[in-house]
Design a protein around this motif. Structure first.
Motif, PDB file in Angstrom:
ATOM      1  N   ARG A  31       0.834  -1.207   0.000  1.00 34.28           N
ATOM      2  CA  ARG A  31       0.000   0.000   0.000  1.00 34.28           C
ATOM      3  C   ARG A  31       0.865   1.253   0.000  1.00 34.28           C
ATOM      4  NH1 ARG A  31      -2.588   0.727   4.990  1.00 34.28           N
ATOM      5  NH2 ARG A  31      -3.663  -1.202   4.610  1.00 34.28           N
ATOM      6  N   LEU A  32       1.874   1.277   0.884  1.00 35.27           N
ATOM      7  CA  LEU A  32       2.759   2.439   0.973  1.00 35.27           C
ATOM      8  C   LEU A  32       3.473   2.676  -0.355  1.00 35.27           C
ATOM      9  CD1 LEU A  32       4.927   3.734   3.736  1.00 35.27           C
ATOM     10  CD2 LEU A  32       6.093   3.088   1.640  1.00 35.27           C
ATOM     11  N   LEU A  33       4.041   1.625  -0.928  1.00 38.29           N
ATOM     12  CA  LEU A  33       4.799   1.765  -2.165  1.00 38.29           C
ATOM     13  C   LEU A  33       3.911   2.148  -3.348  1.00 38.29           C
ATOM     14  CD1 LEU A  33       7.243  -1.253  -1.756  1.00 38.29           C
ATOM     15  CD2 LEU A  33       7.812   1.195  -1.599  1.00 38.29           C
ATOM     16  N   VAL A  34       2.753   1.521  -3.468  1.00 36.03           N
ATOM     17  CA  VAL A  34       1.849   1.839  -4.578  1.00 36.03           C
ATOM     18  C   VAL A  34       1.442   3.303  -4.520  1.00 36.03           C
ATOM     19  CG1 VAL A  34      -0.498   1.474  -5.463  1.00 36.03           C
ATOM     20  CG2 VAL A  34       0.988  -0.485  -5.005  1.00 36.03           C
ATOM     21  N   LYS A  35       0.976   3.754  -3.370  1.00 36.44           N
ATOM     22  CA  LYS A  35       0.518   5.142  -3.256  1.00 36.44           C
ATOM     23  C   LYS A  35       1.671   6.129  -3.445  1.00 36.44           C
ATOM     24  CE  LYS A  35      -3.707   4.512  -0.714  1.00 36.44           C
ATOM     25  NZ  LYS A  35      -4.547   5.029   0.363  1.00 36.44           N
ATOM     26  N   HIS A  36       2.833   5.800  -2.894  1.00 32.68           N
ATOM     27  CA  HIS A  36       3.999   6.669  -3.057  1.00 32.68           C
ATOM     28  C   HIS A  36       4.375   6.811  -4.536  1.00 32.68           C
ATOM     29  CE1 HIS A  36       7.934   8.446  -2.312  1.00 32.68           C
ATOM     30  NE2 HIS A  36       8.448   7.518  -3.100  1.00 32.68           N
ATOM     31  N   LEU A  37       4.454   5.683  -5.223  1.00 37.71           N
ATOM     32  CA  LEU A  37       4.871   5.709  -6.629  1.00 37.71           C
ATOM     33  C   LEU A  37       3.807   6.340  -7.528  1.00 37.71           C
ATOM     34  CD1 LEU A  37       6.614   2.240  -6.563  1.00 37.71           C
ATOM     35  CD2 LEU A  37       7.753   4.458  -6.909  1.00 37.71           C
ATOM     36  N   LEU A  38       2.539   6.151  -7.214  1.00 38.54           N
ATOM     37  CA  LEU A  38       1.500   6.839  -7.975  1.00 38.54           C
ATOM     38  C   LEU A  38       1.559   8.350  -7.734  1.00 38.54           C
ATOM     39  CD1 LEU A  38      -1.541   4.406  -7.628  1.00 38.54           C
ATOM     40  CD2 LEU A  38      -0.247   4.904  -9.713  1.00 38.54           C
ATOM     41  N   ALA A  39       1.886   8.754  -6.510  1.00 35.20           N
ATOM     42  CA  ALA A  39       2.048  10.189  -6.218  1.00 35.20           C
ATOM     43  C   ALA A  39       3.181  10.782  -7.046  1.00 35.20           C
ATOM     44  CB  ALA A  39       2.310  10.398  -4.729  1.00 35.20           C
ATOM     45  N   LEU A  40       4.276  10.031  -7.168  1.00 35.52           N
ATOM     46  CA  LEU A  40       5.393  10.509  -7.987  1.00 35.52           C
ATOM     47  C   LEU A  40       5.008  10.568  -9.463  1.00 35.52           C
ATOM     48  CD1 LEU A  40       8.418   8.647  -6.334  1.00 35.52           C
ATOM     49  CD2 LEU A  40       7.601  10.985  -5.910  1.00 35.52           C
ATOM     50  N   LEU A  41       4.209   9.600  -9.922  1.00 35.65           N
ATOM     51  CA  LEU A  41       3.738   9.624 -11.305  1.00 35.65           C
ATOM     52  C   LEU A  41       2.855  10.842 -11.543  1.00 35.65           C
ATOM     53  CD1 LEU A  41       3.618   8.249 -14.087  1.00 35.65           C
ATOM     54  CD2 LEU A  41       1.614   6.988 -13.248  1.00 35.65           C
ATOM     55  N   GLN A  42       2.004  11.180 -10.586  1.00 29.12           N
ATOM     56  CA  GLN A  42       1.169  12.379 -10.725  1.00 29.12           C
ATOM     57  C   GLN A  42       2.032  13.625 -10.903  1.00 29.12           C
ATOM     58  OE1 GLN A  42      -1.336  11.962  -7.123  1.00 29.12           O
ATOM     59  NE2 GLN A  42      -3.076  12.141  -8.494  1.00 29.12           N
ATOM     60  N   ARG A  43       3.140  13.678 -10.205  1.00 29.17           N
ATOM     61  CA  ARG A  43       4.039  14.838 -10.318  1.00 29.17           C
ATOM     62  C   ARG A  43       4.779  14.845 -11.652  1.00 29.17           C
ATOM     63  NH1 ARG A  43       6.850  15.516  -4.357  1.00 29.17           N
ATOM     64  NH2 ARG A  43       4.941  16.149  -3.293  1.00 29.17           N
ATOM     65  N   ARG A  44       5.199  13.669 -12.112  1.00 28.97           N
ATOM     66  CA  ARG A  44       5.984  13.582 -13.343  1.00 28.97           C
ATOM     67  C   ARG A  44       5.123  13.731 -14.588  1.00 28.97           C
ATOM     68  NH1 ARG A  44      10.692   9.326 -14.403  1.00 28.97           N
ATOM     69  NH2 ARG A  44      11.805  10.865 -13.175  1.00 28.97           N
ATOM     70  N   ALA A  45       3.879  13.259 -14.514  1.00 28.07           N
ATOM     71  CA  ALA A  45       2.996  13.274 -15.692  1.00 28.07           C
ATOM     72  C   ALA A  45       1.657  13.904 -15.324  1.00 28.07           C
ATOM     73  CB  ALA A  45       2.805  11.855 -16.201  1.00 28.07           C
ATOM     74  N   PRO A  46       1.657  15.191 -14.942  1.00 27.66           N
ATOM     75  CA  PRO A  46       0.392  15.803 -14.534  1.00 27.66           C
ATOM     76  C   PRO A  46      -0.600  15.838 -15.690  1.00 27.66           C
ATOM     77  CG  PRO A  46       2.083  17.478 -14.808  1.00 27.66           C
ATOM     78  CD  PRO A  46       2.756  16.149 -14.970  1.00 27.66           C
ATOM     79  N   GLY A  47      -1.840  15.617 -15.373  1.00 29.34           N
ATOM     80  CA  GLY A  47      -2.891  15.623 -16.378  1.00 29.34           C
ATOM     81  C   GLY A  47      -4.025  14.734 -15.930  1.00 29.34           C
ATOM     82  N   ALA A  48      -4.952  14.498 -16.826  1.00 28.67           N
ATOM     83  CA  ALA A  48      -6.116  13.684 -16.476  1.00 28.67           C
ATOM     84  C   ALA A  48      -6.654  12.902 -17.664  1.00 28.67           C
ATOM     85  CB  ALA A  48      -7.203  14.580 -15.895  1.00 28.67           C
TER      86      ALA A  48
END
Length: 122
Positions: A31-48
């Motif tokens: 859970r920690l790793l998935v959410k952390h890495l998705l947070a980093l992806l949001q920063r690297r590839a902002p959009g929707a």
């Protein structure tokens, strides 16, 4: 606007990655790793324009382009937690997991290889 995830503290991420590399697959670490890495992806590839799903832990909308607001998104990437951690940290490549059928991707802009691997620190 979709909720932005927050990266985890660096020491917690490193400890969880150490256990992951040693073969540990504890639910709390995943859970920690998935959410952390998705947070980093949001920063690297902002959009929707693409929804990235890692059930049961989290889903985020990323990648610049047409914004998705209702119903089934036109572009979806879905995988399990272990695969997400491995590909997001560079332990496996995007092309490897797609070829092995460990990622389901449909729609435009679902090739996440330009954004991966992610740095593991905040």
């Amino acid at each position: 606007m979709p909720r932005q995830l927050t990266p985890a503290p660096e020491d917690q991420v490193q400890e969880a990655l150490n256990r992951f590399d040693a073969g540990g697959r504890e639910r709390e670490d995943l859970r920690l790793l998935v959410k952390h890495l998705l947070a980093l992806l949001q920063r690297r590839a902002p959009g929707a324009s693409v929804e990235v799903r890692v059930p049961p832990y989290a889903a985020v909308q990323v990648v610049p382009g047409v914004r998705h607001t209702r119903g089934t998104p036109p572009a979806v990437v879905e995988t399990d937690a272990e695969t997400w951690v491995a590909v997001a940290t560079g332990r496996l490549s995007w092309s490897e997991v797609v070829a092995a059928g460990r990622v389901r991707a449909s729609g435009e802009r679902t090739d996440l290889s330009p954004y991966l691997p992610l740095p593991t620190g905040p």
